[in-house]
Write an enzyme that holds these catalytic residues in place. Structure first.
Site, short mmCIF file in Angstrom:
data_model
loop_
_atom_site.label_atom_id
_atom_site.label_comp_id
_atom_site.label_asym_id
_atom_site.label_seq_id
_atom_site.Cartn_x
_atom_site.Cartn_y
_atom_site.Cartn_z
N LYS A 244 0.85 -1.20 0.00
CA LYS A 244 0.00 0.00 0.00
C LYS A 244 0.88 1.25 0.00
CE LYS A 244 -4.28 1.77 2.07
NZ LYS A 244 -5.15 1.57 0.90
N GLU B 140 -8.90 -4.62 -9.72
CA GLU B 140 -9.58 -4.00 -8.58
C GLU B 140 -10.05 -2.61 -9.00
OE1 GLU B 140 -6.66 -3.70 -5.46
OE2 GLU B 140 -5.11 -2.96 -6.84
#
Length: 287
Positions: free
Chosen positions: A151, A183
């Site tokens: 992330k 995603e």
């Protein structure tokens, strides 16, 4: 009224918060982040976010600036100082500012990382009316780097994707690679067909969503069938339902993909039930 933020050990008015122009997060997007939701003044899934943060730091060979316990106290202090009942806490850790600009990483033992936290007050986060009407998405090519499981603060292309969606009159974008959805720009993507929840399996291709993990656990506990596999935009358009999950939106129905209505064109029962379960269970376990 000014927010109180946290920068490198200090609680400060946001106007006084400063980070070096030589910080590698600013110069090279050399940093990681987490976003933790706040419901009823408590932190949702904090442990999961802390574990993922530890993993992201490890993958980038970055040093943690504090312990998990200290990080929890900082989160709680910011919630209290800013009076947050519903909202989010954004955390960013960068490799710091070792000196002049250089591509070579500094020694983590001799360079202190930069840590920044701030709150976002979002009254009505749990009762977001958008969840009752659903959102529309477009599909765009996924051209991000290959370690999407970390992330990082490399958010330029996701930001561009959201702008592409806005220009197209949609709410968000789903990213497609080799014909399959990876995603969303800032969320994990799902479809529902014949009562079965389908979402891409974990790998380096997608972020290992903390909300994703919780929602899938709750779905299985509720005796819902879950299949972790890739799916195409065409399959998504022909599904009974579609939705996404994220820490800031929880479970959000998707009712239109590239202009085609999904199912009835309205939020379906599976997404609605999962949102209800997630919010109920998150309130019970928030700290």
């Amino acid at each position: 009224m000014s927010r109180t933020v946290y920068v490198n050990g200090e609680y400060l008015p946001e106007e006084e918060a400063k980070v070096s122009i030589f910080d590698r997060g600013f110069l090279m997007a050399d940093g990681v982040y987490e976003v933790t939701s706040v419901l009823d003044g408590k932190l949702v899934d904090f442990e999961g976010h802390a574990k993922r943060l530890e993993r992201s730091l490890g993958e980038l060979e970055m040093k943690a600036p504090c312990t998990t316990g200290e990080l929890l106290e900082i989160h709680r202090e910011l919630v209290a100082r800013n009076g947050i009942e519903e909202g989010m806490i954004y955390l960013q850790i960068t490799r710091g500012s070792p000196g002049d600009r250089d591509f070579v990483f500094p020694d983590p033992e001799t360079t202190a990382p930069t840590i920044v936290l701030f709150t976002q007050n979002k009254p009505g986060l749990a009762d977001n009316p958008v969840a009752k009407q659903g959102i529309s998405v477009i599909s765009i090519e996924d051209i991000r780097w290959g370690r999407r499981d970390i992330k990082t603060v490399q958010l330029l292309y996701p930001s561009m994707g959201k702008m592409m969606a806005k220009k197209a009159g949609a709410d968000d974008a789903w990213l497609v690679e080799d014909g399959k959805v990876t995603e969303g720009t800032s969320n994990n993507a799902y479809i529902v067909k014949g009562g079965k929840i389908i979402t891409r399996a974990l790998s380096n291709d997608i972020l290992h969503g903390i909300t994703r993990a919780a929602v899938l656990r709750f779905a299985r506990e509720a005796q819902m069938e879950v299949e972790e596999r890739s799916f195409s935009i065409e399959e998504a358009q022909g599904a009974d339902e579609a939705f996404f999950t994220s820490a800031s939106a929880f479970v959000m129905p998707v009712v239109k993909i590239d202009g085609a209505e999904v199912g009835t064109g309205k939020p379906g029962p599976v997404a609605a039930r999962l949102r209800e379960i997630y919010l109920d269970e998150s309130r019970k376990t928030a700290i």
